[in-house]
Design a protein around this motif. Sequence first.
Motif, short mmCIF file in Angstrom:
data_model
loop_
_atom_site.label_atom_id
_atom_site.label_comp_id
_atom_site.label_asym_id
_atom_site.label_seq_id
_atom_site.Cartn_x
_atom_site.Cartn_y
_atom_site.Cartn_z
N ASN A 85 0.81 -1.22 0.00
CA ASN A 85 0.00 0.00 0.00
C ASN A 85 0.84 1.27 0.00
O ASN A 85 0.29 2.36 -0.10
N ILE A 86 2.13 1.15 0.14
CA ILE A 86 3.03 2.30 0.17
C ILE A 86 3.52 2.58 -1.24
O ILE A 86 4.01 1.69 -1.93
N ASN A 87 3.39 3.84 -1.67
CA ASN A 87 3.82 4.22 -3.01
C ASN A 87 5.11 5.03 -3.04
O ASN A 87 5.89 4.93 -3.97
N ARG A 88 5.30 5.87 -2.01
CA ARG A 88 6.46 6.76 -1.96
C ARG A 88 7.18 6.59 -0.63
O ARG A 88 6.54 6.51 0.41
N ILE A 89 8.52 6.59 -0.71
CA ILE A 89 9.33 6.44 0.50
C ILE A 89 10.49 7.43 0.43
O ILE A 89 11.17 7.53 -0.60
N ARG A 120 17.21 0.67 -2.71
CA ARG A 120 17.30 -0.18 -3.92
C ARG A 120 16.19 -1.24 -3.90
O ARG A 120 15.56 -1.52 -4.93
N PHE A 121 15.92 -1.82 -2.75
CA PHE A 121 14.84 -2.80 -2.61
C PHE A 121 13.50 -2.15 -2.99
O PHE A 121 12.69 -2.74 -3.70
N CYS A 122 13.27 -0.93 -2.50
CA CYS A 122 12.03 -0.23 -2.81
C CYS A 122 11.93 0.09 -4.30
O CYS A 122 10.86 -0.06 -4.89
N LEU A 123 13.01 0.55 -4.90
CA LEU A 123 13.01 0.81 -6.34
C LEU A 123 12.70 -0.46 -7.11
O LEU A 123 11.92 -0.44 -8.08
N GLN A 129 8.23 4.83 -5.48
CA GLN A 129 8.87 6.11 -5.76
C GLN A 129 9.81 6.40 -4.59
O GLN A 129 9.35 6.51 -3.45
N VAL A 130 11.10 6.54 -4.88
CA VAL A 130 12.09 6.73 -3.82
C VAL A 130 12.71 8.12 -3.93
O VAL A 130 13.18 8.53 -4.99
N THR A 131 12.69 8.84 -2.81
CA THR A 131 13.38 10.11 -2.68
C THR A 131 14.28 10.01 -1.45
O THR A 131 14.11 9.12 -0.62
N GLY A 132 15.23 10.94 -1.36
CA GLY A 132 16.11 10.88 -0.21
C GLY A 132 17.00 12.09 -0.07
O GLY A 132 17.04 12.96 -0.94
N TYR A 191 7.55 16.29 -3.19
CA TYR A 191 7.88 15.13 -4.02
C TYR A 191 6.63 14.42 -4.52
O TYR A 191 6.70 13.30 -4.96
N SER A 192 5.48 15.07 -4.45
CA SER A 192 4.24 14.40 -4.83
C SER A 192 4.07 14.27 -6.34
O SER A 192 3.19 13.60 -6.80
#
Length: 68
Positions: free
Chosen positions: A5-9, A24-27, A32-35, A66-67
């Motif tokens: 259910n999570i789209n952005r981290i 990397r796991f999330c990608l 959607q990965v930001t940091g 980052y939306s």
Amino acid sequence: MKFSNINRIHFIGIGGIGMSALARFCLFNDKQVTGYDRVSTKLTKELEIEGAVINYSDTMDSISDYSA
């Protein structure tokens, strides 16, 4: 909360060995990965190539929405 259910981290310290692995796991799982990290490194450059959006500035002006 389910991972599906999570789209952005957003990761703080995304260039570290642990955070970069999680990013990397999330990608890999189409998130959607930001940091943020203080400096650009080999790990952060690889993450950017893989699709992560990384910010290297720690000023309030550098925080963006980052939306998109």
